[in-house]
Design an enzyme around this catalytic site. Structure first.
Site, short mmCIF file in Angstrom:
data_model
loop_
_atom_site.label_atom_id
_atom_site.label_comp_id
_atom_site.label_asym_id
_atom_site.label_seq_id
_atom_site.Cartn_x
_atom_site.Cartn_y
_atom_site.Cartn_z
N HIS A 1 0.98 -1.08 -0.10
CA HIS A 1 -0.19 0.10 0.00
C HIS A 1 1.28 1.38 -0.34
O HIS A 1 1.47 1.41 0.97
CB HIS A 1 -1.28 -0.15 1.39
CG HIS A 1 -1.46 1.22 1.19
ND1 HIS A 1 -3.24 1.43 0.54
CD2 HIS A 1 -1.61 1.98 1.63
CE1 HIS A 1 -3.77 2.46 0.81
NE2 HIS A 1 -2.15 3.51 1.98
N ASP B 1 -15.43 2.54 7.02
CA ASP B 1 -14.13 3.40 6.76
C ASP B 1 -14.52 4.37 5.51
O ASP B 1 -14.50 5.36 5.15
CB ASP B 1 -12.83 2.91 6.74
CG ASP B 1 -11.21 3.98 5.39
OD1 ASP B 1 -11.14 4.94 6.37
OD2 ASP B 1 -11.80 3.80 4.65
N ARG C 1 -14.45 12.52 6.36
CA ARG C 1 -13.15 13.50 6.75
C ARG C 1 -12.46 14.44 5.40
O ARG C 1 -11.49 15.82 5.97
CB ARG C 1 -11.87 12.22 7.27
CG ARG C 1 -12.07 12.01 8.29
CD ARG C 1 -11.30 10.36 8.51
NE ARG C 1 -9.80 11.07 8.28
CZ ARG C 1 -8.95 10.18 7.95
NH1 ARG C 1 -9.61 8.84 7.21
NH2 ARG C 1 -8.13 10.41 7.45
N SER D 1 -7.67 4.09 8.79
CA SER D 1 -7.99 4.04 7.88
C SER D 1 -7.44 3.44 6.69
O SER D 1 -8.09 2.04 6.02
CB SER D 1 -8.09 5.26 7.19
OG SER D 1 -8.87 5.28 5.74
N LYS E 1 -8.59 -1.53 5.64
CA LYS E 1 -8.85 -1.93 4.36
C LYS E 1 -8.20 -3.33 4.19
O LYS E 1 -8.58 -4.02 3.70
CB LYS E 1 -9.43 -0.81 3.73
CG LYS E 1 -10.27 0.13 3.56
CD LYS E 1 -10.37 0.80 2.83
CE LYS E 1 -8.95 2.36 3.42
NZ LYS E 1 -9.42 3.31 2.76
N1 URA Z 1 -5.53 6.89 2.95
C1 URA Z 1 -6.94 6.04 2.95
O1 URA Z 1 -7.15 5.06 2.72
N2 URA Z 1 -7.04 6.35 4.40
C2 URA Z 1 -6.38 7.42 4.44
O2 URA Z 1 -6.79 8.40 5.62
C3 URA Z 1 -5.71 8.81 3.87
C4 URA Z 1 -5.04 7.83 2.45
#
Ligand code: URA
Length: 424
Positions: free
Chosen positions: A83, A162, A169, A184, A188
């Protein structure tokens, strides 16, 4: 057990540590519409200012995972994912997923679309004619077994808390809170179910985290959550002050990724792809030499299978913007800086990115950086090529690039691309 949202907001506002029960309740109640958007906004802002302990962050992450389904991947190879926290010209997933698959791991890469100046992997891949981002869980599973790599959209049921909270947000100025970003991302990634995860935490003008201290704190928070959930996990801190590679946009980044998969491409894209692949393979317990596999053409074969499996034609010509504008060097010298943020905003304004989630992107919009910092340039030499289908966009893109590059007398000091590695 039921709580009052107002009491929880007040507690966090006043710097108290939330209990596990309060966190579980507020995430569940928000997901189901019992806690209102304005209450969650206030709580997110309180967290922005007061922070959360690592125990609170871990529980917050767990509660967001529990808001939806968890993929259970049943594949014979070790599963490992990557990621990136997002950058400009960051096309690394494209060569990386098939490369790591060609080395023997299975890579389930559930990706997102771009918002703001950082590009989205799915937007890039959608410039390939026929390619499909939406796969069912059984299609993901089947492709992981047959090809070893899948890059697709996250399924609807994955961490729905999320999805709702991130959108909130985004419009309430509460994205840049380390506990919220870390929970967040990790909710995932944990729900996605890979055994191991390598994070590419970007630092510099083109990244979320502009300072090394903030990037390191985010990397440590991400790794701590992963360890808590029993994941094999590492984070690489990597430079994002200059765009990665030469291509920034959608189809142009696919073209550059294919060059890398065919054993060529810009050296920084190759370096980062190989560094991330080596870390992923090490966590997966596979001993293979990713640089050699990349050079051999096997990674390209794996890419072609991955694209075909999702309906795309890997050999099809890719779109390029109908209109082109060339930015030339105003003086001779050495290109000293090329600011990632300026180039990212310019590409976005050309149509490569979107301002609102529902906006379309142009597959052919983007920028080619013909010179990179350290290159000698002559007066009138092309520095940047801008492409778009909507020529009215050139003015905004050029305004973003104003001051975004400098030409001096001497080569700039080269900072390392991979700054540090934090292992769990
Ligand atoms: N990427 C995400 O998935 N969440 C965040 O809060 C910031 C970047």
């Amino acid at each position: 057990m039921s709580f009052s949202a107002v009491d929880i907001i007040r507690a966090k506002r006043d710097g108290q540590v939330l209990s596990d029960e309060q966190i579980d309740w507020v995430i569940d109640a928000y997901t189901h519409g019992v806690v209102a958007d304005e209450q969650m906004s206030a709580l997110a802002m309180a967290i922005f200012f007061q922070g959360m302990t690592s125990a609170e962050t871990a529980r917050w992450t767990q509660a967001m995972i529990s808001s939806g389904e968890r993929l259970s991947l049943d594949v014979s190879r070790p599963t490992v994912d990557k990621h990136s926290t997002g950058g400009v010209g960051d096309k690394i997933t494209l060569p990386l997923a098939p490369l790591v698959a060609a080395c023997g791991a299975a890579v389930p890469q559930l990706s997102g679309r771009g918002l703001g100046h950082t590009g989205g992997t799915l937007d890039k891949l959608e410039s390939i004619p026929g390619w499909r981002a939406a796969l069912s869980t059984s299609e993901i599973q089947a492709q992981l077994s047959s090809v070893g790599a899948v890059v697709c959209a996250a399924t609807e049921g994955l961490a729905p808390a999320d999805r709702k909270l991130y959108a909130l947000r985004d419009v309430t100025g509460t994205v840049e809170a380390i506990p919220l970003i870390a929970s967040s991302i990790m909710s995932k990634k944990i729900a996605e179910g890979a055994d191991a995860l390598v994070l590419d935490v970007k630092v510099g003008s083109g990244a979320f985290m502009k300072s090394l201290d903030d990037a390191r704190a985010l990397a440590q928070a991400l790794v701590a959550i992963g360890v808590e959930h029993g994941k094999k996990i590492s984070a690489l801190l990597t430079d994002m002050s200059v765009p990665l590679g030469r291509a920034v946009g959608n189809a142009v980044e696919v073209t550059e990724s294919v060059e890398v998969l065919r054993g060529g491409g810009p050296s920084d894209v190759v370096e980062l792809t190989v560094a991330l692949a080596a870390e992923m393979l090490s966590l997966a317990g596979i001993s293979a030499d990713p640089a050699a596999v990349l050079a051999s053409g096997e990674a390209y074969e794996s890419w072609a299978r991955m694209i075909r499996a999702q309906g795309g034609d890997p050999e099809a010509p890719l779109p390029i913007g109908k209109h082109k504008h060339v930015v030339e060097a105003p003086i001779a010298g050495v290109l000293s800086t090329l600011d990632a943020y300026a180039v990212g905003v310019a590409a976005w304004r050309l149509g490569a990115g979107r301002a609102r989630k529902e906006d379309p992107v142009q597959a052919g919009a983007g920028i080619l950086c013909l010179a990179k910092p350290g290159d000698r340039v002559e007066v009138g030499q092309p520095l940047l090529e801008l492409f778009t289908d909507t020529p009215d966009a050139f003015a905004g893109a050029l305004a973003a690039l104003d001051g975004g590059y400098t030409i001096g007398d001497a080569a700039p000091e080269q900072s390392p691309l991979v700054i540090d590695t934090i292992r769990g």
